[in-house]
Design a protein around this motif. Structure first.
Motif, short mmCIF file in Angstrom:
data_model
loop_
_atom_site.label_atom_id
_atom_site.label_comp_id
_atom_site.label_asym_id
_atom_site.label_seq_id
_atom_site.Cartn_x
_atom_site.Cartn_y
_atom_site.Cartn_z
N ASN A 118 0.85 -1.19 0.00
CA ASN A 118 0.00 0.00 0.00
C ASN A 118 0.88 1.24 0.00
O ASN A 118 1.94 1.29 0.64
N GLY A 119 0.47 2.22 -0.80
CA GLY A 119 1.23 3.45 -0.95
C GLY A 119 0.34 4.66 -0.79
O GLY A 119 -0.88 4.60 -0.97
N LYS A 120 0.99 5.79 -0.46
CA LYS A 120 0.24 7.03 -0.23
C LYS A 120 1.12 8.22 -0.58
O LYS A 120 2.32 8.24 -0.28
N GLY A 121 0.52 9.20 -1.23
CA GLY A 121 1.20 10.46 -1.51
C GLY A 121 0.74 11.55 -0.56
O GLY A 121 -0.08 11.31 0.34
N THR A 122 1.23 12.76 -0.77
CA THR A 122 0.89 13.87 0.12
C THR A 122 -0.61 14.15 0.13
O THR A 122 -1.20 14.40 1.18
N ASP A 123 -1.23 14.10 -1.04
CA ASP A 123 -2.65 14.43 -1.15
C ASP A 123 -3.48 13.27 -1.67
O ASP A 123 -4.57 13.47 -2.21
N THR A 124 -2.99 12.05 -1.52
CA THR A 124 -3.71 10.89 -2.03
C THR A 124 -3.93 9.88 -0.91
O THR A 124 -3.12 9.77 0.01
N PRO A 125 -5.02 9.11 -0.98
CA PRO A 125 -5.26 8.09 0.05
C PRO A 125 -4.41 6.85 -0.18
O PRO A 125 -3.75 6.72 -1.22
N TYR A 126 -4.42 5.94 0.78
CA TYR A 126 -3.74 4.67 0.60
C TYR A 126 -4.42 3.86 -0.51
O TYR A 126 -5.64 3.72 -0.54
#
Length: 381
Positions: free
Chosen positions: A33-41
């Motif tokens: 699972n990955g996540k960016g500054t303004d994105t959900p997992y």
């Protein structure tokens, strides 16, 4: 109207991508699972080289699902089954997604949900296919507590991976390092036939987390012989450096962990790896993105270490991948490799940096909880 030559080119490209994805699955495919500054997992597919197999998550949260995390991947003939925990006003369900080539998934809906005895929700959950067990599908899941981590890990089994029967709690918190609760990481079956469960224990303040292993004679038996196999290192320092250069300076006396993920605080924060240190001078695996004047430098293992995956090698030794996270009040979760001569022995970092590169904007803050695509629950996978 589309141009016929362009249409053929696009069709050929899609076929090539499908072929490459299929080849990657046979050579070794991973889900995180990955996540960016303004994105959900969301769930990402990666190859053995530590690079993503697609330019976007292969499973992305919808408007009704804030986050999707903690994947488990099973190769069932030509079909990939991907199970993941879903957050929607709480971690309450485990959903199933299926794909033919491992990258284009179809949502099959929830297959397991918290019941009345689990008021704070469930998950993480780890699902595996265990042909040696009484039911071929086994799910170990956390019974969540009010603060997130819970005191109990439970098990459920299924004949088809869709309809599940609960068998109750198989492990409860008892050590001082588990005073704040537990979390589920990974499970497999040893060559001896024993079941192995990786999990995490938190201190009473939820400030520190250690990786533990426990064993059981069968998939629904109680687990015992728990051992802490990796702990946090507590390291932080200050660093000075010039943007574009691959070296910097730390304060006198600081011994920087070499070869594991680090984080330099800033806006944005910089995940990086130190490759060498001489006195106060350190060298990095890449040029600094920003200038730093006494910025905080954290070991990613400063506070919390989770063993996300292990593998038993032919000679009896073990390799694994850890997720290191929350070194400070910063969003950061990354992976690195470890190895040990024995399951319960001393696990040392391989000092090879990031196992999976958090280079995409939507994985920059978090790329964690790696799980391999495997057909059975063998610890040799």
């Amino acid at each position: 109207m589309s141009h016929p030559v362009m249409t053929r080119m696009v069709t050929a490209l899609l076929a090539l991508l499908a072929c490459l994805a299929s080849s990657a699955a046979s050579a070794g495919m991973w889900y995180l699972n990955g996540k960016g500054t303004d994105t959900p997992y969301g769930i990402w597919a990666f190859g053995e080289d530590g690079l993503p197999l697609a330019a976007a998550p292969v499973v992305r949260a919808t408007d009704a699902e804030t986050h999707i995390a903690w994947p488990s991947a099973i190769k069932d003939g030509p079909t990939t089954r991907l199970y993941a925990s879903v957050y929607n006003e709480g971690w309450k369900t485990v959903r199933l997604y299926t794909a033919s080539h491992g990258v284009e998934f179809i949502d099959q809906g929830p297959v397991f949900a918290a019941n009345g005895d689990e008021p704070y929700g469930i998950g993480p959950a780890y699902v595996m296919r265990d042909p040696a067990g009484p039911d071929p599908y086994v799910m170990y899941y956390l019974v969540r507590g009010q603060r997130g981590p819970g005191n109990d890990i439970a098990v459920a089994t299924s004949p088809d991976g869709r309809t599940w029967t609960r068998h109750g709690v198989i492990l409860s918190a008892s050590l001082p390092e588990e005073a704040g609760g537990l979390s589920v990481s990974y499970a497999c079956r040893e060559r001896s036939g024993a079941m192995v469960l990786l999990y995490q224990g938190y201190d009473a303040d939820l400030a520190k987390g250690v990786a533990l292993v426990a064993t059981a004679p069968g998939p629904t038996s109680g687990f015992s012989d728990r051992v802490i196999i990796k702990s946090w290192d507590g390291f932080s320092a200050t660093v000075r450096g010039i943007a574009g250069e691959k070296a910097g300076h730390v304060h006198a006396g600081a011994k920087v962990p070499i070869g594991i993920p680090l984080l330099i605080a800033g806006s944005p924060a910089e995940p990086i790896v130190a490759t060498r240190q001489e006195g106060t001078r350190i060298w990095f695996d890449r040029p600094l993105l920003n200038a730093h004047a006494d910025s905080r430098l954290y070991s990613m293992a400063r506070n919390k270490v989770e063993m996300s995956y292990i593998r038993q090698m032919p000679d009896g030794s073990w390799t694994g991948i850890a997720t290191l996270y929350k070194p400070a009040a910063l969003a950061a979760e990354y992976t690195t490799a470890l190895s040990s001569p024995t399951l319960q022995g001393v696990w040392d970092y391989d000092r090879t940096g990031f196992t999976f590169e958090p280079s995409h904007p939507e994985t920059r803050e978090s790329l964690e909880n790696p799980t391999p695509l495997v057909d059975t629950a063998s610890c040799s996978n």
